[in-house]
Scaffold this motif. Structure first.
Motif, PDB file in Angstrom:
ATOM      1  N   VAL A 247       0.380   1.347  -9.271  1.00  0.00           N
ATOM      2  CA  VAL A 247       1.525   2.228  -9.527  1.00  0.00           C
ATOM      3  C   VAL A 247       2.801   1.501  -9.112  1.00  0.00           C
ATOM      4  N   ALA A 248       3.810   1.516  -9.965  1.00  0.00           N
ATOM      5  CA  ALA A 248       5.048   0.781  -9.690  1.00  0.00           C
ATOM      6  C   ALA A 248       6.136   1.717  -9.173  1.00  0.00           C
ATOM      7  N   ILE A 249       6.987   1.180  -8.311  1.00  0.00           N
ATOM      8  CA  ILE A 249       8.207   1.877  -7.905  1.00  0.00           C
ATOM      9  C   ILE A 249       9.392   1.009  -8.308  1.00  0.00           C
ATOM     10  N   ASP A 250      10.554   1.623  -8.404  1.00  0.00           N
ATOM     11  CA  ASP A 250      11.759   0.885  -8.773  1.00  0.00           C
ATOM     12  C   ASP A 250      12.477   0.416  -7.520  1.00  0.00           C
ATOM     13  N   ILE A 251      12.780  -0.858  -7.453  1.00  0.00           N
ATOM     14  CA  ILE A 251      13.569  -1.414  -6.354  1.00  0.00           C
ATOM     15  C   ILE A 251      15.020  -1.445  -6.818  1.00  0.00           C
ATOM     16  N   PRO A 252      15.869  -0.565  -6.272  1.00  0.00           N
ATOM     17  CA  PRO A 252      17.235  -0.444  -6.791  1.00  0.00           C
ATOM     18  C   PRO A 252      18.223  -1.471  -6.255  1.00  0.00           C
ATOM     19  N   THR A 253      17.853  -2.141  -5.141  1.00  0.00           N
ATOM     20  CA  THR A 253      18.809  -3.021  -4.463  1.00  0.00           C
ATOM     21  C   THR A 253      18.153  -4.334  -4.086  1.00  0.00           C
ATOM     22  N   ALA A 254      18.880  -5.432  -4.276  1.00  0.00           N
ATOM     23  CA  ALA A 254      18.400  -6.750  -3.856  1.00  0.00           C
ATOM     24  C   ALA A 254      18.903  -7.049  -2.450  1.00  0.00           C
TER      25      ALA A 254
ATOM     26  N   ASN B 263       0.839  -1.192   0.000  1.00  0.00           N
ATOM     27  CA  ASN B 263       0.000   0.000   0.000  1.00  0.00           C
ATOM     28  C   ASN B 263       0.877   1.246   0.000  1.00  0.00           C
ATOM     29  N   LEU B 264       0.585   2.167  -0.886  1.00  0.00           N
ATOM     30  CA  LEU B 264       1.424   3.352  -1.072  1.00  0.00           C
ATOM     31  C   LEU B 264       1.378   4.311   0.112  1.00  0.00           C
ATOM     32  N   LEU B 265       0.214   4.486   0.741  1.00  0.00           N
ATOM     33  CA  LEU B 265       0.083   5.499   1.783  1.00  0.00           C
ATOM     34  C   LEU B 265       1.063   5.305   2.935  1.00  0.00           C
ATOM     35  N   PRO B 266       1.099   4.145   3.596  1.00  0.00           N
ATOM     36  CA  PRO B 266       2.053   4.005   4.702  1.00  0.00           C
ATOM     37  C   PRO B 266       3.502   4.067   4.249  1.00  0.00           C
ATOM     38  N   PHE B 267       3.792   3.496   3.078  1.00  0.00           N
ATOM     39  CA  PHE B 267       5.169   3.537   2.565  1.00  0.00           C
ATOM     40  C   PHE B 267       5.598   4.979   2.304  1.00  0.00           C
ATOM     41  N   GLY B 268       4.762   5.725   1.592  1.00  0.00           N
ATOM     42  CA  GLY B 268       5.085   7.105   1.275  1.00  0.00           C
ATOM     43  C   GLY B 268       5.135   7.986   2.512  1.00  0.00           C
ATOM     44  N   GLY B 269       4.192   7.782   3.450  1.00  0.00           N
ATOM     45  CA  GLY B 269       4.178   8.587   4.666  1.00  0.00           C
ATOM     46  C   GLY B 269       5.401   8.359   5.519  1.00  0.00           C
TER      47      GLY B 269
ATOM     48  N   GLY C  77      14.219  -4.075  -9.667  1.00  0.00           N
ATOM     49  CA  GLY C  77      13.268  -3.828 -10.749  1.00  0.00           C
ATOM     50  C   GLY C  77      11.961  -3.245 -10.255  1.00  0.00           C
ATOM     51  N   ALA C  78      10.988  -3.200 -11.159  1.00  0.00           N
ATOM     52  CA  ALA C  78       9.693  -2.585 -10.854  1.00  0.00           C
ATOM     53  C   ALA C  78       8.888  -3.462  -9.901  1.00  0.00           C
ATOM     54  N   LEU C  79       8.240  -2.807  -8.942  1.00  0.00           N
ATOM     55  CA  LEU C  79       7.374  -3.505  -7.994  1.00  0.00           C
ATOM     56  C   LEU C  79       6.039  -2.781  -7.969  1.00  0.00           C
ATOM     57  N   LEU C  80       4.957  -3.504  -8.279  1.00  0.00           N
ATOM     58  CA  LEU C  80       3.634  -2.903  -8.322  1.00  0.00           C
ATOM     59  C   LEU C  80       3.058  -2.733  -6.927  1.00  0.00           C
ATOM     60  N   SER C  81       2.488  -1.570  -6.685  1.00  0.00           N
ATOM     61  CA  SER C  81       1.763  -1.332  -5.443  1.00  0.00           C
ATOM     62  C   SER C  81       0.338  -1.847  -5.592  1.00  0.00           C
ATOM     63  N   SER C  82      -0.439  -1.772  -4.516  1.00  0.00           N
ATOM     64  CA  SER C  82      -1.824  -2.238  -4.565  1.00  0.00           C
ATOM     65  C   SER C  82      -2.678  -1.388  -5.502  1.00  0.00           C
ATOM     66  N   SER C  83      -2.240  -0.161  -5.771  1.00  0.00           N
ATOM     67  CA  SER C  83      -2.993   0.720  -6.665  1.00  0.00           C
ATOM     68  C   SER C  83      -2.583   0.553  -8.125  1.00  0.00           C
TER      69      SER C  83
ATOM     70  N   TYR D 150      22.573  -1.452   9.064  1.00  0.00           N
ATOM     71  CA  TYR D 150      21.200  -1.036   9.374  1.00  0.00           C
ATOM     72  C   TYR D 150      20.846  -1.295  10.834  1.00  0.00           C
ATOM     73  N   ASP D 151      19.880  -0.510  11.309  1.00  0.00           N
ATOM     74  CA  ASP D 151      19.336  -0.674  12.661  1.00  0.00           C
ATOM     75  C   ASP D 151      17.933  -1.273  12.629  1.00  0.00           C
ATOM     76  N   TYR D 152      17.172  -0.923  11.600  1.00  0.00           N
ATOM     77  CA  TYR D 152      15.783  -1.364  11.485  1.00  0.00           C
ATOM     78  C   TYR D 152      15.522  -1.966  10.109  1.00  0.00           C
ATOM     79  N   VAL D 153      14.749  -3.040  10.092  1.00  0.00           N
ATOM     80  CA  VAL D 153      14.175  -3.568   8.853  1.00  0.00           C
ATOM     81  C   VAL D 153      12.684  -3.274   8.910  1.00  0.00           C
ATOM     82  N   VAL D 154      12.190  -2.457   7.977  1.00  0.00           N
ATOM     83  CA  VAL D 154      10.789  -2.048   7.979  1.00  0.00           C
ATOM     84  C   VAL D 154      10.107  -2.637   6.746  1.00  0.00           C
ATOM     85  N   MET D 155       9.117  -3.491   6.986  1.00  0.00           N
ATOM     86  CA  MET D 155       8.405  -4.151   5.896  1.00  0.00           C
ATOM     87  C   MET D 155       7.015  -3.561   5.750  1.00  0.00           C
ATOM     88  N   PHE D 156       6.616  -3.304   4.514  1.00  0.00           N
ATOM     89  CA  PHE D 156       5.332  -2.685   4.220  1.00  0.00           C
ATOM     90  C   PHE D 156       4.443  -3.689   3.488  1.00  0.00           C
TER      91      PHE D 156
END
Length: 337
Positions: free
Chosen positions: A72-79, A28-34, A64-70, A88-94
């Protein structure tokens, strides 16, 4: 901000806190974007998106491209397999709109998450990503915050995990969970405040048009609840509706519900009748049937599972009650979607 958490003055080039952000498929875009925008505002003195005080990386199983629930795709730059967890200190999963889809992803992400936990990273689940962490066995004997619509589904699937009602997010040591939506902004504020201080944590909220920062234990009420109760509804009716949502199976009696509100059943029935022309029990049953309709529309659960989720052990009886309230059988309702 807890006194035990030191706040760095950041005299070096190293950031105070580092986040690894992992959006799941159909996130979902809202929590990720917020969440991400809050980090951006707190990251430097101005508004240049420079990762000075807090740092983040967006990653996934593959690039590569990852589709959101809406859609709309975003680019995932790193595997994920390219990363050094020491960075890193936190792993945050959406998570996305489907709890079942999030659980289905657990085998793919489980090895990475177990490595991260073993390294001491804090695992954060936003929205239905909490289902993934639970399915991966990483939330046993923990407390979590879950979106009110998914509480019965979560409790049915994970009896060893305690769901905390009326919380936007839950901090349980190295496990943190958030109900999703705009609450991800409040969670980001709380995490940034731990490491960067409250001043940097709230920086930019005015630009985001966040006027009132809600607390962790803010009572969760959906828009539908507010509209159903109406502007003129009494405080007891509005609170009763929230409690009904949290106990969609109606394990409590009406008397117990009334006692929790500090009124007698007769008074509560009178308030509901005045507002909806329904008794408390009738309104609660309507709510349970509406939830069953939502589940029939948005999941592939067996009818017996949905019946149990709204408090019916007998599927046949559930079907009769459903038809009486909705006007058709559950199977007919599914065929229409």
């Amino acid at each position: 901000m807890p006194d035990s958490v030191p706040v760095s003055t950041n005299t070096s080039s190293a950031p105070d806190v580092r986040f690894l952000l992992i959006p799941l498929p159909a996130f979902n875009l809202l929590p990720f974007g917020g969440f991400l925008d809050k980090l951006r505002f707190s990251a430097d003195e101005e508004d240049h998106s420079q990762q000075k005080y807090c740092q983040w990386t967006v990653a996934g199983l593959t690039k590569g491209a990852l589709l959101s629930s809406s859609g709309v795709a975003i680019d995932i730059p790193t595997a994920l397999d390219e990363l050094d967890l020491a960075d890193y200190d936190y792993v945050v999963m959406f998570g996305g709109r489907s709890a079942q889809a999030s659980m289905a992803e657990a085998p793919a992400y489980k090895p990475f998450l177990r490595r991260a936990a073993a390294k001491g990273l804090t695992l954060v689940s936003v929205d239905n990503a909490t289902f993934l962490l639970a399915a991966a066995g990483l939330l046993m004997q923990r407390e979590v915050a879950v979106h009110w619509r998914h509480v019965p589904e979560f409790e049915q699937a994970f009896a060893d995990v305690s769901v905390q009602a009326d919380q936007l997010f839950c901090l349980d040591g190295k496990r943190i969970s958030c109900v999703g939506g705009a609450a991800a902004i409040e969670l980001a504020v709380a995490l940034v405040a731990r490491h960067c201080g409250q001043t940097k944590a709230v920086k930019g909220l005015a630009d985001m048009l966040v006027d009132n920062l809600r607390s962790q234990r803010h009572a969760i009420r959906s828009y539908d609840d507010v509209m159903a109760a109406g502007a003129g509804a009494s405080r007891h009716v509005q609170r009763a509706i929230v409690l009904m949502h949290h106990d969609i199976t109606q394990r409590k009696t009406i008397e117990a519900l009334a006692a929790e509100l500090g009124v007698c059943r007769r008074q509560l029935d009178r308030l509901f009748t005045d507002e909806f022309a329904l008794t408390t029990s009738q309104y609660w049953m309507m709510m349970r049937m509406n939830h069953a309709c939502w589940r029939l529309r948005h999941s592939t659960y067996r009818l017996s599972d949905i019946a149990e989720e709204v408090g019916f052990m007998d599927v046949s009886y559930f079907g009769k009650v459903f038809k009486r309230h909705v006007g058709c059988t559950p199977k007919q309702y599914i065929a229409e979607k």
